[in-house]
Scaffold this motif. Structure first.
Motif, short mmCIF file in Angstrom:
data_model
loop_
_atom_site.label_atom_id
_atom_site.label_comp_id
_atom_site.label_asym_id
_atom_site.label_seq_id
_atom_site.Cartn_x
_atom_site.Cartn_y
_atom_site.Cartn_z
N MET A 116 22.82 19.90 -73.06
CA MET A 116 22.56 18.64 -72.71
C MET A 116 23.63 17.76 -72.64
SD MET A 116 19.03 17.67 -74.66
CE MET A 116 17.73 18.68 -74.81
N THR A 117 24.69 17.65 -73.52
CA THR A 117 25.96 16.78 -73.60
C THR A 117 26.69 17.30 -72.27
OG1 THR A 117 26.99 17.99 -75.09
CG2 THR A 117 25.69 16.37 -75.75
N LEU A 118 26.78 18.53 -71.96
CA LEU A 118 27.63 18.83 -70.77
C LEU A 118 27.09 18.14 -69.60
CD1 LEU A 118 29.07 22.16 -71.85
CD2 LEU A 118 30.29 19.99 -71.48
N LEU A 119 25.82 18.57 -69.44
CA LEU A 119 24.89 18.12 -68.27
C LEU A 119 24.88 16.44 -68.17
CD1 LEU A 119 23.26 18.73 -65.67
CD2 LEU A 119 21.15 18.86 -67.25
N ILE A 120 24.91 15.82 -69.38
CA ILE A 120 25.01 14.49 -69.13
C ILE A 120 26.58 13.81 -68.76
CG2 ILE A 120 25.26 12.07 -70.57
CD1 ILE A 120 23.12 13.42 -72.35
N GLN A 121 27.64 14.56 -69.16
CA GLN A 121 28.68 14.49 -68.60
C GLN A 121 29.02 14.78 -67.17
OE1 GLN A 121 32.45 15.32 -70.79
NE2 GLN A 121 32.53 16.85 -69.40
N PHE A 122 28.37 15.90 -66.81
CA PHE A 122 28.64 16.24 -65.25
C PHE A 122 27.92 15.36 -64.33
CE2 PHE A 122 27.18 19.14 -61.82
CZ PHE A 122 28.63 19.83 -61.40
N ARG A 123 28.64 15.05 -63.31
CA ARG A 123 28.05 14.23 -62.23
C ARG A 123 27.38 13.14 -62.76
NH1 ARG A 123 27.57 17.61 -56.88
NH2 ARG A 123 29.50 18.88 -57.22
N PRO A 124 27.67 12.01 -63.57
CA PRO A 124 26.91 11.03 -64.02
C PRO A 124 26.34 10.07 -62.91
CG PRO A 124 29.30 10.36 -64.16
CD PRO A 124 29.36 11.89 -63.73
N SER A 127 20.61 10.77 -60.89
CA SER A 127 19.62 10.18 -61.69
C SER A 127 19.37 10.98 -62.99
CB SER A 127 18.45 10.23 -60.91
OG SER A 127 17.42 9.86 -61.57
N PRO A 128 19.28 10.22 -63.95
CA PRO A 128 18.96 11.21 -65.31
C PRO A 128 17.58 11.78 -65.15
CG PRO A 128 19.77 9.05 -65.67
CD PRO A 128 19.68 9.05 -64.36
N LEU A 129 16.72 11.15 -64.42
CA LEU A 129 15.49 11.80 -64.37
C LEU A 129 15.37 13.15 -63.62
CD1 LEU A 129 12.16 11.63 -64.72
CD2 LEU A 129 12.09 10.43 -62.66
N LYS A 130 16.22 13.14 -62.46
CA LYS A 130 16.63 14.23 -61.73
C LYS A 130 17.15 15.50 -62.70
CE LYS A 130 16.96 12.50 -57.23
NZ LYS A 130 17.71 12.20 -56.01
N LYS A 131 18.01 15.15 -63.54
CA LYS A 131 18.76 15.88 -64.24
C LYS A 131 17.69 16.52 -65.55
CE LYS A 131 23.63 14.50 -64.22
NZ LYS A 131 24.68 14.01 -64.87
N ALA A 132 16.99 15.47 -65.72
CA ALA A 132 16.01 15.78 -66.98
C ALA A 132 14.97 17.17 -66.42
CB ALA A 132 15.09 14.58 -67.33
N LEU A 172 16.06 12.86 -71.56
CA LEU A 172 16.33 11.47 -71.33
C LEU A 172 16.50 10.52 -72.51
CD1 LEU A 172 13.36 11.16 -68.84
CD2 LEU A 172 15.45 10.90 -68.20
N ALA A 173 16.23 10.87 -73.73
CA ALA A 173 16.50 10.14 -74.90
C ALA A 173 18.09 10.60 -75.36
CB ALA A 173 15.68 10.55 -76.13
N ALA A 174 18.43 11.70 -74.98
CA ALA A 174 19.76 11.96 -75.15
C ALA A 174 20.57 11.18 -74.15
CB ALA A 174 20.15 13.21 -75.34
N ASN A 175 20.29 10.93 -73.14
CA ASN A 175 21.10 10.38 -71.98
C ASN A 175 21.12 8.93 -72.39
OD1 ASN A 175 22.20 10.48 -69.18
ND2 ASN A 175 20.79 8.87 -69.02
N TRP A 176 20.06 8.26 -72.84
CA TRP A 176 19.93 7.11 -73.36
C TRP A 176 20.82 6.72 -74.39
CZ3 TRP A 176 18.35 4.39 -77.79
CH2 TRP A 176 18.16 3.10 -77.48
#
Length: 186
Positions: A116-124, A127-132, A172-176
């Motif tokens: 999750m943290t690597l995905l949050i970092q990757f291509r910020p 959209s977080p929703l698309k990543k979720a 989404l919560a982790a991204n927030w």
């Protein structure tokens, strides 16, 4: 509905405690003889350590503390959900690193927080929703089936589709959490 006295209530809870304690003792004995140092245990140990080695190499050094805080948040949430699922008889694990809580250390303490943290970092900018949605689909319909195929995870009263919204919400919560401005304050 019968009204229990404090003494009756304490006695009944003590009975449940002894049942759980005996079950834990029996499981620990089984784990020592049939899991500890066997292939599934070694695989689980590797899946607990290797993701953090990768994380340490690939996470942005300037934001390491922010992502570590986010990872701890993910660990707490995932461990709680996982414990509830096991306690409610929805699924269980084999090949446990330790025969106690967490339910399955590689999921809760390594794979979820690291990916999750690597995905949050990757291509910020994505959209977080698309990543979720992407994350939820990958874990629910690829990750879980692989773990089930290896025999490390067994669904009892659960379907992969049930996991999708949960993984999405956790992401989404982790991204927030990772985007909080308070990380910049000194």
């Amino acid at each position: 509905m019968k009204n229990f006295s404090l003494e009756e209530n304490t006695h009944k809870i003590e009975e449940f405690y002894h049942i759980v304690h005996k079950a834990n003792e029996a499981y620990f004995t089984y784990w020592k003889e049939h899991t500890f140092l066997h292939w599934d245990w070694w695989l689980s140990v590797g899946l607990t350590i290797l993701p953090w080695v990768i994380w340490w190499r690939w996470i942005d050094k300037a934001n390491r503390a922010r992502f570590m805080f986010t990872a701890f948040f993910i660990i707490i949430v995932c461990s709680w959900f996982d414990f509830c699922g096991v306690a409610l008889g929805l699924w269980y694990y084999t090949g446990k690193v330790i025969p106690t809580i967490p339910s399955y250390a590689p999921w809760d303490f390594a794979l979820f927080p690291v990916t999750m943290t690597l995905l949050i970092q990757f291509r910020p900018h994505i959209s977080p929703l698309k990543k979720a949605i992407f994350y939820g689909l990958m874990v629910a319909f690829i990750g879980e089936p692989i773990f089930e195929w290896t025999g490390l995870y067994t669904k009892v009263h659960w379907q992969y589709a049930y996991s999708l919204p949960i993984y999405m919400l956790i992401y989404l919560a982790a991204n927030w959490v990772s985007k909080r401005e308070s990380f910049g304050a000194v």
